[in-house]
Design a protein around this motif. Structure first.
Motif, PDB file in Angstrom:
ATOM      1  N   VAL A   1       0.833  -1.203   0.000  1.00 37.33           N
ATOM      2  CA  VAL A   1       0.000   0.000   0.000  1.00 37.33           C
ATOM      3  C   VAL A   1       0.867   1.252   0.000  1.00 37.33           C
ATOM      4  CG1 VAL A   1      -1.660   1.340   1.353  1.00 37.33           C
ATOM      5  CG2 VAL A   1      -1.981  -1.108   1.065  1.00 37.33           C
TER       6      VAL A   1
ATOM      7  N   PHE B   1       0.726   4.500  -2.649  1.00 42.02           N
ATOM      8  CA  PHE B   1       0.393   5.882  -2.312  1.00 42.02           C
ATOM      9  C   PHE B   1       1.576   6.827  -2.520  1.00 42.02           C
ATOM     10  CE2 PHE B   1      -3.253   3.852  -0.394  1.00 42.02           C
ATOM     11  CZ  PHE B   1      -4.258   4.761  -0.669  1.00 42.02           C
TER      12      PHE B   1
ATOM     13  N   LYS C   1      -6.403  11.005   0.634  1.00 41.68           N
ATOM     14  CA  LYS C   1      -7.405  10.511   1.574  1.00 41.68           C
ATOM     15  C   LYS C   1      -8.603   9.938   0.834  1.00 41.68           C
ATOM     16  CE  LYS C   1      -6.248  13.552   5.461  1.00 41.68           C
ATOM     17  NZ  LYS C   1      -6.719  14.678   6.326  1.00 41.68           N
TER      18      LYS C   1
ATOM     19  N   PHE D   1      -7.608   6.651  -0.562  1.00 40.54           N
ATOM     20  CA  PHE D   1      -7.560   5.596   0.452  1.00 40.54           C
ATOM     21  C   PHE D   1      -8.960   5.061   0.735  1.00 40.54           C
ATOM     22  CE2 PHE D   1      -7.598   4.175   4.916  1.00 40.54           C
ATOM     23  CZ  PHE D   1      -6.640   3.183   4.838  1.00 40.54           C
TER      24      PHE D   1
ATOM     25  N   TRP E   1      -9.756   2.753  -1.967  1.00 39.01           N
ATOM     26  CA  TRP E   1      -9.026   1.493  -1.803  1.00 39.01           C
ATOM     27  C   TRP E   1      -9.729   0.576  -0.812  1.00 39.01           C
ATOM     28  CZ3 TRP E   1      -6.343  -2.335  -3.186  1.00 39.01           C
ATOM     29  CH2 TRP E   1      -5.587  -3.107  -2.310  1.00 39.01           C
TER      30      TRP E   1
END
Length: 295
Positions: free
Chosen positions: A161, A165, A189, A192, A195
Motif C-alpha cells: 500500500v 500511495f 485521503k 484511500f 481502496w
C-alpha cells in the motif's frame, strides 16, 4: 538533498522497521558479543567451541531478522511495479506547458496510454483508470498475502500500500502539476477511501459469485458506464479467478520472486474464452439468443 526515490525507500524501511517486533525481542548485539567472547585464562584453541558456535548462530539469526525489512520492501516493490505498469499513462509535456490538456466529461486530465486496458477494454488514459486498474491488481496480491502468518501478512500488505500511495502522490505532482501538498493529501485521503471500498467490494464478489464480482468491477474500473461491453466484465472476472488460482499455487517462500509473474497473463486473453460459446453457435448455424432487459 535526497532524491524522491531515496526518500521513498527510506520512509518504507522506517515503517517496516517500526512494525517488526522480532528484532525488539532479540538479544542485543552487546550481550551476544559478551557471551561469545572466550575467557582470557582459557587455552587458545582454533577450533570452534559449542559456546562460540551458539554465538555465531545467534548472530546469523539477528542479521537475518535485520535484513528481512529490506527483503520485504524489495519484494513488494517488484509486485507493485507489475501492478502499476498495467495501465500506465503519460501527460503530454507540450499540453501541460500550454495548458491544453484534454479533459473527460468529469474534468479529469486525459493523457497518452497504449496498454491493453486502454486499447482492448476502451478505458481512457487517466489517473482514475490507472489507480483503479492498479488497485485491482493489488487486491489479487492482497488476497494471497492473507495466507501468510498474521504479522508477515500485515507487513507485506502495508508495504504494498505504501508503494502505491507514494507513487500516486508523485503522479499528482509530476504528471498533473498539483504542487500543493495539502491538496495532494486531500486527494490521497479520497483515494484511500476508494481502496478500502475496493477491498470490500471484491471480497464480496469473490465470496458471493461472478455476477456480484462483475458488478464490483463495473462500478470501480468502468465507473458504472451504461455503454460497457458485458464481454469486458466477463473477461476481467474470468482473469481475476485465474490469477487468484495461480497465486494460490505459489508457495509462501516463493512469493518474493514469483508473485509478479502472475500478471504476465493478460486479461484480454480471456475474451477468447468469453466469445467461445457464441462462436460455437455460429459454427452450428444457430443465431445466439438476444437477452432483453425486462421493462
Amino acid at each position: 538533498m535526497a532524491c524522491r526515490s531515496c526518500r521513498r525507500q527510506l520512509a518504507l524501511l522506517i515503517r517496516q522497521a517500526a512494525t517488526t517486533t522480532e528484532i525488539q525481542n532479540a538479544t542485543t548485539i552487546r550481550q551476544l558479543v559478551v557471551a561469545g567472547t572466550p575467557r582470557l585464562d582459557r587455552r587458545r584453541n582454533f577450533s570452534s567451541t559449542p559456546r562460540q558456535l551458539g554465538f555465531k548462530d545467534a548472530m546469523r539469526r539477528v542479521f537475518q531478522r535485520t535484513a528481512e525489512p529490506y527483503k520485504v520492501v524489495q519484494a513488494t516493490e517488484d509486485i507493485y511495479k507489475a501492478c502499476a505498469r498495467e495501465a500506465a499513462y503519460k501527460i503530454s509535456e507540450k499540453d501541460r506547458k500550454a495548458g491544453t490538456i484534454p479533459k473527460t466529461t468529469e474534468g479529469e486530465d486525459i493523457g497518452e496510454g497504449s496498454t491493453m486496458w486502454h486499447e482492448d477494454f476502451k478505458l481512457p488514459p487517466t489517473f482514475s483508470t490507472w489507480s483503479q486498474v492498479t488497485m485491482l491488481h493489488m487486491y489479487l496480491a492482497f488476497a494471497r498475502l492473507r495466507d501468510l502468518e498474521p504479522d508477515a501478512a500485515r507487513s507485506w500488505q502495508q508495504q504494498l500500500v505504501d508503494h502505491f500511495f507514494f507513487d500516486a502522490e508523485a503522479k499528482m505532482d509530476l504528471e498533473h502539476g498539483i504542487s500543493s501538498r495539502g491538496l495532494r493529501h486531500k486527494y490521497l485521503k479520497d483515494l484511500f477511501i476508494q481502496w478500502r471500498g475496493v477491498i470490500a467490494a471484491y471480497d464480496e464478489g469473490v465470496t458471493k459469485g461472478d455476477p456480484v464480482l462483475a458488478a464490483a468491477v463495473w462500478r470501480n474500473v468502468f465507473k458504472a458506464r451504461e455503454d460497457v461491453d458485458l464481454r469486458y466484465l466477463a473477461a476481467v472476472v474470468s482473469w481475476m479467478r485465474l490469477c487468484l488460482k495461480m497465486l494460490d499455487q505459489i508457495p509462501d517462500e516463493a512469493l518474493f520472486i514469483q508473485a509478479q509473474a502472475v500478471y504476465k497473463w493478460p486479461a484480454k486473453n480471456e475474451l477468447t474464452l468469453v466469445d467461445k460459446p457464441a462462436k460455437q453457435l455460429e459454427g452450428l448455424g444457430t443465431t445466439p439468443p438476444i437477452h432483453k432487459v425486462a421493462a
